[in-house]
Design a protein around this motif. Structure first.
Motif, PDB file in Angstrom:
ATOM      1  N   GLN A  40       0.798  -2.079  -0.049  1.00 26.28           N
ATOM      2  CA  GLN A  40       0.475  -0.335   0.122  1.00 26.28           C
ATOM      3  C   GLN A  40       0.605   1.365   0.112  1.00 26.28           C
ATOM      4  O   GLN A  40       1.484   1.389   0.984  1.00 26.28           O
ATOM      5  CB  GLN A  40      -0.981   0.062   1.427  1.00 26.28           C
ATOM      6  N   SER A  43       0.080   8.105   2.362  1.00 29.54           N
ATOM      7  CA  SER A  43      -0.592   8.724   1.897  1.00 29.54           C
ATOM      8  C   SER A  43      -0.179   9.995   3.031  1.00 29.54           C
ATOM      9  O   SER A  43       0.292  11.572   2.663  1.00 29.54           O
ATOM     10  CB  SER A  43      -1.464   9.411   1.933  1.00 29.54           C
ATOM     11  N   GLY A  68      -2.920  -1.572  -3.125  1.00 28.06           N
ATOM     12  CA  GLY A  68      -3.791  -0.535  -2.328  1.00 28.06           C
ATOM     13  C   GLY A  68      -3.338   1.024  -2.375  1.00 28.06           C
ATOM     14  O   GLY A  68      -1.791   1.112  -2.350  1.00 28.06           O
ATOM     15  N   VAL A  69      -3.592   1.950  -1.569  1.00 25.85           N
ATOM     16  CA  VAL A  69      -3.279   3.913  -0.546  1.00 25.85           C
ATOM     17  C   VAL A  69      -3.606   3.177   0.270  1.00 25.85           C
ATOM     18  O   VAL A  69      -4.600   2.653   1.073  1.00 25.85           O
ATOM     19  CB  VAL A  69      -3.616   4.345  -1.219  1.00 25.85           C
ATOM     20  N   ASN A  70      -2.999   3.597   1.348  1.00 26.68           N
ATOM     21  CA  ASN A  70      -3.581   4.201   3.091  1.00 26.68           C
ATOM     22  C   ASN A  70      -3.544   5.706   3.028  1.00 26.68           C
ATOM     23  O   ASN A  70      -2.787   6.160   2.883  1.00 26.68           O
ATOM     24  CB  ASN A  70      -2.628   3.515   3.806  1.00 26.68           C
ATOM     25  N   LEU A  71      -5.502   5.721   3.899  1.00 25.00           N
ATOM     26  CA  LEU A  71      -5.576   7.415   3.710  1.00 25.00           C
ATOM     27  C   LEU A  71      -5.020   7.176   5.480  1.00 25.00           C
ATOM     28  O   LEU A  71      -6.670   6.944   5.950  1.00 25.00           O
ATOM     29  CB  LEU A  71      -7.281   7.137   3.065  1.00 25.00           C
ATOM     30  N   ILE A  86      -7.676   9.394  -5.317  1.00 26.42           N
ATOM     31  CA  ILE A  86      -8.178   7.873  -5.666  1.00 26.42           C
ATOM     32  C   ILE A  86      -9.245   7.309  -6.327  1.00 26.42           C
ATOM     33  O   ILE A  86      -8.993   6.742  -6.411  1.00 26.42           O
ATOM     34  CB  ILE A  86      -8.575   7.667  -3.726  1.00 26.42           C
ATOM     35  N   VAL A  96      -8.574   0.614  -0.463  1.00 25.62           N
ATOM     36  CA  VAL A  96      -8.382   1.774   0.416  1.00 25.62           C
ATOM     37  C   VAL A  96      -7.725   1.298   1.650  1.00 25.62           C
ATOM     38  O   VAL A  96      -9.435   0.602   2.415  1.00 25.62           O
ATOM     39  CB  VAL A  96      -9.400   2.684   0.468  1.00 25.62           C
ATOM     40  N   LEU A 110     -16.096   4.780  -1.593  1.00 23.49           N
ATOM     41  CA  LEU A 110     -15.387   4.049  -2.306  1.00 23.49           C
ATOM     42  C   LEU A 110     -15.496   2.777  -3.299  1.00 23.49           C
ATOM     43  O   LEU A 110     -14.632   2.346  -3.772  1.00 23.49           O
ATOM     44  CB  LEU A 110     -13.884   4.265  -1.293  1.00 23.49           C
TER      45      LEU A 110
END
Ligand SMILES: Cc1cc2nc3c(=O)[nH]c(=O)nc-3n(C[C@H](O)[C@H](O)[C@H](O)COP(=O)(O)O)c2cc1C
Length: 323
Positions: A40, A43, A68-71, A86, A96, A110
């Motif tokens: 991930q 951010s 993925g990404v982390n928020l 995103i 996410v 999302l």
């Protein structure tokens, strides 16, 4: 085996890299996904544009494997700008993870974009709320973990079985896991996979400064400290002269702004990226005791799977006791 994590994330192994403020670069996330885990992009510590750059690097490195990404919600006052990036890159992302705040307002949006939503929780009650809000997958993170922890300070050992009994959605265990035997233990406690942070900082692909990696190899769980209790937060970091100053200040009933001056992101950046560890702080979990090198991600995955095999063999002998 419960393989809901694998189908939700599209990966081969249920080993997820958590969001890593400042040091969760795209090449690291991509390498973890290419090795069969799930990486991930972090951010925290990045602008939305910088996050997009790292998403691009991750896509290249992952060579088709999902990532993925982390928020971390409370880290971004302009979180809508991150959500927009995103959503407009939803085709390239699989999931996410939402942490450090209430995920409820974001989950439907999302999911409608086709993303798997992971929510970080640190108590069974939070887990039930995140499940009711529609999260697909939970990360249950214990107090051993590096970085921000839940104020309830549940340890991984107590938290995972309690969360497993409280919800139906699959769980990833986090906090203090740095070896294959830790991963097998997480399964025994009711998790369907793990999320690791500190272990992945000490890898070739992570952009953390070499001094940070060297300290992770050299130091032990005795050297982690909890800062920010005076402002209602629980953040596990590695001891440094600057961390000692924070703890001294926190004993003296300081104002919010006095503490903020010492814990703001820049103090993390100078240490984690700049390499001047004594002048700032780096996040670090208790699993640091198990870190003695900084291998490539591929080497680390080979080691983790070997240790998982070995731990599984050891556990099988339990059977003989029970017959
Ligand atoms: C250097 C570092 C930075 C972290 N930054 C974030 C972050 O930005 N967002 C987040 O959700 N979790 C963050 N975490 C927590 C990790 O994603 C992960 O859940 C945690 O590290 C697991 O515990 P472990 O360190 O014992 O493996 C961070 C952890 C570390 C060690």
């Amino acid at each position: 085996m419960d393989n809901r994590v694998l189908s939700l994330l599209g990966c081969r192994l249920p080993i997820v890299q958590g969001g890593l403020a400042y040091v969760g670069n795209g090449v690291l996330a991509g390498a973890i996904s290419r090795a069969g885990g799930f990486g991930q992009v972090g951010s925290a510590g990045r602008t939305p544009e910088q996050m997009l750059d790292e998403i691009e690097k991750a896509a290249k490195e992952a060579a088709g494997a999902p990532f993925g990404v982390n928020l971390p919600l409370s880290e971004h006052s302009d979180r809508e700008a991150y959500v927009e990036v995103i959503l407009s890159n939803a085709q390239r992302l699989r999931a996410v993870s939402l942490s450090a705040g209430n995920p409820r307002p974001y989950i439907d949006r999302l999911k409608r974009a086709g993303l798997t939503v992971i929510a970080l929780v640190s108590t069974p009650l939070q887990a039930q709320k995140a499940e009711a809000a529609g999260a697909d997958l939970l990360v249950a993170e214990g107090y051993e973990a590096g970085g921000h922890n839940g104020p309830g300070e549940w340890t991984t050992m107590a938290l995972i079985p309690a969360v497993a009994r409280a919800v139906q959605v699959p769980i990833l265990a986090a906090g203090g896991i740095a070896t294959g035997d830790g991963i097998v233990a997480a399964f025994a406690l009711g998790a369907s996979g793990v999320q690791m942070g500190t272990r992945f900082v000490a890898t070739k692909e992570c952009e953390a400064h070499e001094n940070y990696k060297a300290e992770l190899m050299r130091r032990s769980a005795d050297d982690t400290r909890i800062i920010e209790r005076s402002r209602g937060r629980v953040t596990r970091v590695l001891q440094s002269a600057h961390v000692d100053d924070i703890l001294e200040l926190e004993k003296r009933n300081p104002s919010e702004s006095e503490v903020y001056a010492l814990v703001r992101g820049e103090k993390n950046r100078v240490a984690a990226i700049g390499g001047t560890l004594e002048e700032g702080y780096v996040n670090c979990g208790q699993g640091v005791s198990l870190i003695h090198d900084a291998p490539s991600v591929d080497e680390l995955f080979q080691r983790l799977t070997g240790e998982m095999r070995e731990a599984t063999r050891r556990i099988r002998s339990l059977d003989t006791l029970l017959h």
